[in-house]
Design a protein around this motif. Structure first.
Motif, mmCIF file in Angstrom:
data_model
loop_
_atom_site.group_PDB
_atom_site.id
_atom_site.type_symbol
_atom_site.label_atom_id
_atom_site.label_comp_id
_atom_site.label_asym_id
_atom_site.label_seq_id
_atom_site.Cartn_x
_atom_site.Cartn_y
_atom_site.Cartn_z
ATOM 1 N N UNK A 165 16.005 -83.507 -23.988
ATOM 2 C CA UNK A 165 16.873 -82.823 -23.178
ATOM 3 C C UNK A 165 16.580 -82.502 -21.822
ATOM 4 N N UNK A 166 14.943 -82.235 -21.767
ATOM 5 C CA UNK A 166 14.287 -82.215 -20.351
ATOM 6 C C UNK A 166 14.576 -83.505 -19.685
ATOM 7 N N UNK A 167 14.447 -84.624 -20.462
ATOM 8 C CA UNK A 167 14.261 -85.925 -19.572
ATOM 9 C C UNK A 167 15.549 -86.288 -19.192
ATOM 10 N N UNK A 168 16.753 -86.132 -19.942
ATOM 11 C CA UNK A 168 17.880 -86.355 -19.549
ATOM 12 C C UNK A 168 18.292 -85.218 -18.300
ATOM 13 N N UNK A 169 17.825 -84.304 -18.337
ATOM 14 C CA UNK A 169 18.023 -83.292 -17.205
ATOM 15 C C UNK A 169 16.960 -83.218 -16.123
ATOM 16 N N UNK A 170 16.440 -84.602 -16.048
ATOM 17 C CA UNK A 170 15.466 -84.368 -15.003
ATOM 18 C C UNK A 170 15.990 -84.290 -13.703
ATOM 19 N N UNK A 171 15.176 -83.497 -12.931
ATOM 20 C CA UNK A 171 15.594 -83.247 -11.394
ATOM 21 C C UNK A 171 15.736 -84.649 -10.526
ATOM 22 N N UNK A 172 14.852 -85.671 -11.231
ATOM 23 C CA UNK A 172 14.946 -86.979 -10.552
ATOM 24 C C UNK A 172 16.247 -87.514 -10.414
ATOM 25 N N UNK A 173 17.282 -87.307 -11.771
ATOM 26 C CA UNK A 173 18.343 -87.852 -11.723
ATOM 27 C C UNK A 173 19.440 -87.200 -10.741
ATOM 28 N N UNK A 174 19.135 -85.732 -10.641
ATOM 29 C CA UNK A 174 20.231 -85.125 -9.810
ATOM 30 C C UNK A 174 20.005 -85.745 -8.121
ATOM 31 N N UNK A 175 18.548 -85.956 -7.910
ATOM 32 C CA UNK A 175 18.316 -86.308 -6.645
ATOM 33 C C UNK A 175 18.707 -87.695 -6.306
ATOM 34 N N UNK A 176 19.210 -88.463 -7.213
ATOM 35 C CA UNK A 176 19.827 -89.693 -6.839
ATOM 36 C C UNK A 176 21.171 -89.606 -6.396
ATOM 37 N N UNK A 177 21.925 -88.645 -6.556
ATOM 38 C CA UNK A 177 23.069 -88.244 -6.220
ATOM 39 C C UNK A 177 23.371 -87.670 -4.755
ATOM 40 N N UNK A 178 22.076 -87.247 -4.331
ATOM 41 C CA UNK A 178 21.858 -86.731 -3.084
ATOM 42 C C UNK A 178 21.191 -87.664 -2.083
ATOM 43 N N UNK A 179 21.787 -87.971 -1.058
ATOM 44 C CA UNK A 179 21.178 -89.298 -0.326
ATOM 45 C C UNK A 179 21.076 -89.246 1.029
ATOM 46 N N UNK A 180 20.103 -89.736 1.724
ATOM 47 C CA UNK A 180 20.083 -90.034 3.098
ATOM 48 C C UNK A 180 20.650 -91.251 3.660
ATOM 49 N N UNK A 181 20.995 -91.550 4.793
ATOM 50 C CA UNK A 181 21.412 -92.625 5.241
ATOM 51 C C UNK A 181 20.141 -93.780 5.489
ATOM 52 N N UNK A 182 20.859 -95.196 5.317
ATOM 53 C CA UNK A 182 19.973 -96.195 5.187
ATOM 54 C C UNK A 182 19.008 -96.509 6.464
ATOM 55 N N UNK A 183 19.648 -95.835 7.621
ATOM 56 C CA UNK A 183 18.995 -96.114 8.868
ATOM 57 C C UNK A 183 18.910 -94.595 9.731
ATOM 58 N N UNK A 184 18.338 -94.596 10.745
ATOM 59 C CA UNK A 184 18.231 -93.704 11.705
ATOM 60 C C UNK A 184 18.693 -93.921 12.938
ATOM 61 N N UNK A 185 19.236 -93.314 13.950
ATOM 62 C CA UNK A 185 19.845 -93.710 15.179
ATOM 63 C C UNK A 185 19.167 -92.742 16.321
ATOM 64 N N UNK A 186 19.201 -93.351 17.521
ATOM 65 C CA UNK A 186 18.746 -92.763 18.703
ATOM 66 C C UNK A 186 19.976 -92.741 19.603
ATOM 67 N N UNK A 187 20.422 -91.391 20.183
ATOM 68 C CA UNK A 187 21.439 -91.677 20.980
ATOM 69 C C UNK A 187 21.511 -90.256 22.039
ATOM 70 N N UNK A 188 22.191 -90.129 22.865
ATOM 71 C CA UNK A 188 22.192 -88.988 23.717
ATOM 72 C C UNK A 188 23.190 -87.779 23.188
#
Length: 380
Positions: A165-188
């Motif tokens: 149960x602890x392995x199935x409810x691992x925080x790493x699994x939930x973390x995969x559904x929250x993500x950052x963009x693949x790149x960063x940008x510089x603008x004004x």
């Protein structure tokens, strides 16, 4: 440094000094400090046979192992237990004489050999009870063994179920559904050069609060091929994030920023990683989660902005995650933030247009006093 070694090793077990190596006399491409999925490319070298940290926290060790290894260990734990107690029942039957004579009163019905003892052990622990074998009152020793066997089987089932149960409810699994963009940008943004990237929750659970951190990681080469890792905090506009909708994390390129003196050409020659993390509490489980990623200079797109993904519908807001990583060109001075501010001060706030050239060869003109929203509209 030995040029014949074929492996790159980053050793952080004994010291903060990391070692790198060369191959065929040429330095390899710089390995990432962190992969895009948040895993660190660090290899720990421990003393031979030092299993103390893993055995002292065996529960965490079992949670972190691979599923295939965990299933193998749990299967073996049941099989070894059945064989051990089956051997105990067979010894009791052998001592009592059940294996030699079928006329005496047995300790366990229909257990005359090791095969029968093994089947009785499995039926007892799995609570199967086919009805052919059962405990009698003739041997107090057998009754004691069955009692110990029942208690141990309950204890073993509790451990295995808890770990699964602890392995199935691992925080790493939930973390995969929250993500950052693949790149960063510089603008004004409001006349200030800013570095930004996106953060979104793909499950749409509406995380109401989280804390985001960012720091710049670079290594400094020492003698004999070793390197030392340096960490610099990155100041963000807002560390606390409400993730009901995708949000953009902003870092202003102002004095004190490690990127203040870097222009688009300088980024190609720099060797650093921007490590970002988002720590939050899951609303469904109440567990603490962390999502992280990193951006190298090659992941930073100068003179671009993220496309709009949030729209207003008739009854609710709509988010188009198909455009989460999409960017578009905007008019941005192709100089570092320090030079841009120096030019702005030199012009004393006059409405002077500065030329900007994109990778496609197109030329844009940027008004120093124009807000970002206006600049974006004039560049499309």
């Amino acid at each position: 440094m030995n040029a014949e070694r074929d492996e790159q090793i980053i050793d952080t077990y004994y010291t903060s000094v990391h070692t790198s190596c060369r191959k065929n006399g040429k330095e390899r491409r710089q390995i990432r400090y962190m992969q895009k999925d948040g895993r660190f490319l660090v290899s720990f070298q421990k003393p031979h046979g030092d299993w103390g940290p893993y055995l002292l926290d065996i529960f965490t060790t079992l949670i972190e192992i691979r599923w295939s290894m965990m299933i193998l260990l749990f299967s073996l734990s049941y099989i070894v237990t059945w064989m051990f107690f089956g051997l105990c029942y067979w010894l009791i039957a052998y001592i009592h004489g059940d294996t030699e004579s079928v006329d005496n009163s047995p300790c366990v019905d229909n257990v005359r050999g090791f095969t029968g003892a093994f089947l009785f052990s499995m039926e007892t622990q799995a609570t199967i009870g086919y009805g052919n074998r059962g405990m009698t009152e003739n041997c107090i020793g057998a009754i004691i063994v069955v009692t110990i066997h029942d208690v141990f089987s309950c204890f073993l089932d509790t451990i295995i179920i808890g770990i699964v149960v602890a392995k199935m409810a691992s925080a790493r699994k939930r973390a995969q559904t929250v993500g950052f963009s693949s790149c960063a940008v510089v603008n004004l943004r409001n006349g200030v050069l800013c570095l930004s990237w996106r953060l979104g929750d793909f499950r749409g659970n509406h995380i109401l609060e989280g804390v985001i951190t960012a720091y710049l990681v670079r290594h400094v080469k020492q003698k004999v091929g070793s390197v030392r890792m340096l960490y610099q905090d990155i100041e963000l506009e807002n560390h606390h994030v409400v993730l009901a909708t995708p949000t953009t994390i902003i870092h202003k390129l102002k004095p004190g920023s490690p990127l203040y003196k870097m222009g688009p050409d300088d980024l190609q020659e720099e060797n650093f990683e921007l490590v970002v993390s988002f720590t939050y509490t899951g609303d469904s489980t109440g567990m603490l989660h962390q999502t992280r990623t990193s951006y190298t200079p090659r992941d930073i797109r100068w003179g671009q902005r993220f496309q709009d993904i949030l729209k207003v519908g008739k009854k609710r807001y709509k988010v188009d995650y198909a455009l989460f990583n999409e960017t578009t060109w905007v008019s941005v001075p192709m100089i570092c933030a320090e030079a841009y501010e120096r030019e702005t001060r030199h012009l004393n706030g006059d409405d002077t247009l500065l030329p900007s050239v994109t990778e496609s060869g197109q030329i844009y003109w940027t008004n120093n006093n124009t807000p970002e929203e206006v600049v974006v509209q004039t560049s499309l």
